[in-house]
Write an enzyme that holds these catalytic residues in place. Structure first.
Site, PDB file in Angstrom:
ATOM      1  N   HIS A 262      -9.403   5.002  -2.093  1.00  0.00           N
ATOM      2  CA  HIS A 262      -8.683   4.961  -0.811  1.00  0.00           C
ATOM      3  C   HIS A 262      -9.539   5.641   0.253  1.00  0.00           C
ATOM      4  O   HIS A 262     -10.522   6.296  -0.061  1.00  0.00           O
ATOM      5  CB  HIS A 262      -7.340   5.692  -0.947  1.00  0.00           C
ATOM      6  CG  HIS A 262      -6.302   4.865  -1.622  1.00  0.00           C
ATOM      7  ND1 HIS A 262      -5.193   4.394  -0.969  1.00  0.00           N
ATOM      8  CD2 HIS A 262      -6.212   4.400  -2.893  1.00  0.00           C
ATOM      9  CE1 HIS A 262      -4.466   3.679  -1.806  1.00  0.00           C
ATOM     10  NE2 HIS A 262      -5.049   3.670  -2.982  1.00  0.00           N
ATOM     11  N   GLY A 263      -9.115   5.509   1.502  1.00  0.00           N
ATOM     12  CA  GLY A 263      -9.813   6.217   2.578  1.00  0.00           C
ATOM     13  C   GLY A 263     -11.238   5.727   2.791  1.00  0.00           C
ATOM     14  O   GLY A 263     -12.157   6.520   3.019  1.00  0.00           O
TER      15      GLY A 263
ATOM     16  N   GLY B 239      -8.170   8.129   7.084  1.00  0.00           N
ATOM     17  CA  GLY B 239      -8.541   8.408   8.474  1.00  0.00           C
ATOM     18  C   GLY B 239      -9.979   8.906   8.566  1.00  0.00           C
ATOM     19  O   GLY B 239     -10.762   8.783   7.625  1.00  0.00           O
TER      20      GLY B 239
ATOM     21  N   ASP C 232       0.855  -1.199   0.000  1.00  0.00           N
ATOM     22  CA  ASP C 232       0.000   0.000   0.000  1.00  0.00           C
ATOM     23  C   ASP C 232       0.894   1.252   0.000  1.00  0.00           C
ATOM     24  O   ASP C 232       1.804   1.353   0.832  1.00  0.00           O
ATOM     25  CB  ASP C 232      -0.868  -0.054   1.272  1.00  0.00           C
ATOM     26  CG  ASP C 232      -1.981   0.971   1.260  1.00  0.00           C
ATOM     27  OD1 ASP C 232      -2.408   1.390   0.168  1.00  0.00           O
ATOM     28  OD2 ASP C 232      -2.445   1.333   2.367  1.00  0.00           O
TER      29      ASP C 232
HETATM   30  P1  13P Z   1      -8.653   4.578   5.843  1.00  0.00           P
HETATM   31  O1  13P Z   1      -7.673   4.396   6.931  1.00  0.00           O
HETATM   32  O2  13P Z   1      -9.256   5.937   5.826  1.00  0.00           O
HETATM   33  O3  13P Z   1      -9.689   3.500   5.836  1.00  0.00           O
HETATM   34  O4  13P Z   1      -7.849   4.482   4.461  1.00  0.00           O
HETATM   35  C1  13P Z   1      -7.219   3.275   4.098  1.00  0.00           C
HETATM   36  C2  13P Z   1      -6.439   3.410   2.847  1.00  0.00           C
HETATM   37  O5  13P Z   1      -6.790   4.121   1.929  1.00  0.00           O
HETATM   38  C3  13P Z   1      -5.194   2.637   2.716  1.00  0.00           C
HETATM   39  O6  13P Z   1      -4.491   2.951   1.574  1.00  0.00           O
END
Ligand code: 13P
Length: 287
Positions: A207-208, A178, A84
């Protein structure tokens, strides 16, 4: 079964669902995610950031742990071990150690340099059957010390990177890592729509995933998102369950101090979170 992420994501894109990437931190995390995938007959991607790999004693340790679990737990659903937000050097080290998929995050380089580096990685990864994720437009928030401002990607740049032959493409559409702030503007579906129109069959990555409302997740999938990354949400679930266990004084009862007991509620909480995400993403019974 350890596989690259390419085929599972092409299937997801064609079938209009998404495969979850769940980031791992240790043995409990990995076991919880693999068991949940198997119980729900879902493909799964284990996300490993460079920081998490370092924490777990390096890429080799991670690969051997995952391989060992796949064998011992009899995991037959497709599993990818994916780097990642990898650096250029990190991507090569992960490939050497046996990762089946890597993300090269060149989003902080000028687009020409991002293209050159991505091209080289694709060439070397493809010859080994390893899938490659590239990123255009930095994802906001902070992850492992990499701080992004939550850019919205330029669809034409997305097309340039997609045409290099990446297996999946992450594009910033206002998403951040986050927790989302109260004044978050939401995802830019207009941008996502424009990116999908230009990139066609390319599986897109969101992502996220933590904290994005279910209706936005569904809409994003309908507009071509086939991989959704979730990290913080499993951490919060683990933390809350562990806190409850300690606050209830369970660690003081009998052998409640045994780490296998102490970590069990957090482990179960990760399983619940992962299952909920698999249901929402539509990947159940798609192995
Ligand atoms: P989150 O921590 O917001 O779930 O994001 C995870 C992510 O995008 C890892 O690359």
């Amino acid at each position: 079964m350890l596989v690259s992420a390419k085929e599972m994501l092409q299937k997801a894109k064609a079938g209009k669902y998404a495969v979850g990437q769940f980031n791992i931190n240790n043995l409990e995390w990995t076991k919880a995610i693999l068991l949940t995938a198997q119980e729900n007959n879902s493909p799964v991607i284990l996300g490993v950031s460079e920081g998490a790999a370092k924490y777990m004693c390096g890429f080799n340790t991670v690969v051997n742990m995952v391989k060992g679990m796949i064998e011992t737990l009899n995991i037959t659903v497709p599993v990818a071990i994916h780097l990642d937000h990898g650096s250029y050097d990190g991507a090569y080290k992960a490939m050497e150690a046996g990762f089946s998929s890597v993300m090269f995050d060149g989003s902080h380089y000028p687009i020409e340099e991002n293209i050159e580096k991505t091209k080289q990685i694709i060439k070397d990864a493809t010859s080994k059957g390893i899938s490659v994720e590239a990123e255009v437009g930095a994802i906001g928030g902070e992850e492992d010390g990499v701080v992004g401002s939550g850019e919205v990607a330029d669809p034409n740049e997305c097309k340039m990177i997609a045409d290099l032959g990446v297996s999946m493409l992450a594009a910033g559409i206002g998403n951040i890592h986050g927790k989302y702030p109260a004044n978050w503007a939401g995802l830019s579906f207009e941008t996502l729509d424009a990116i999908q129109k230009l990139t066609g069959d390319m599986p897109l990555v969101l992502h996220g995933g933590t904290g994005i409302p279910a209706d936005m997740i569904k809409k994003a999938i309908s507009l071509g998102v086939s991989k959704i990354n979730v990290n913080t949400e499993c951490q919060l679930a683990f933390q809350e369950a562990t806190r409850k266990y300690i606050e209830a004084g369970k660690d003081l009862e009998g052998k409640g101090f045994d780490p296998r007991k102490l970590l069990a509620p957090g482990f179960e909480a990760i399983k619940v979170t992962v299952k909920e995400k698999m249901e929402l993403f539509g990947s159940i019974n798609k192995a």
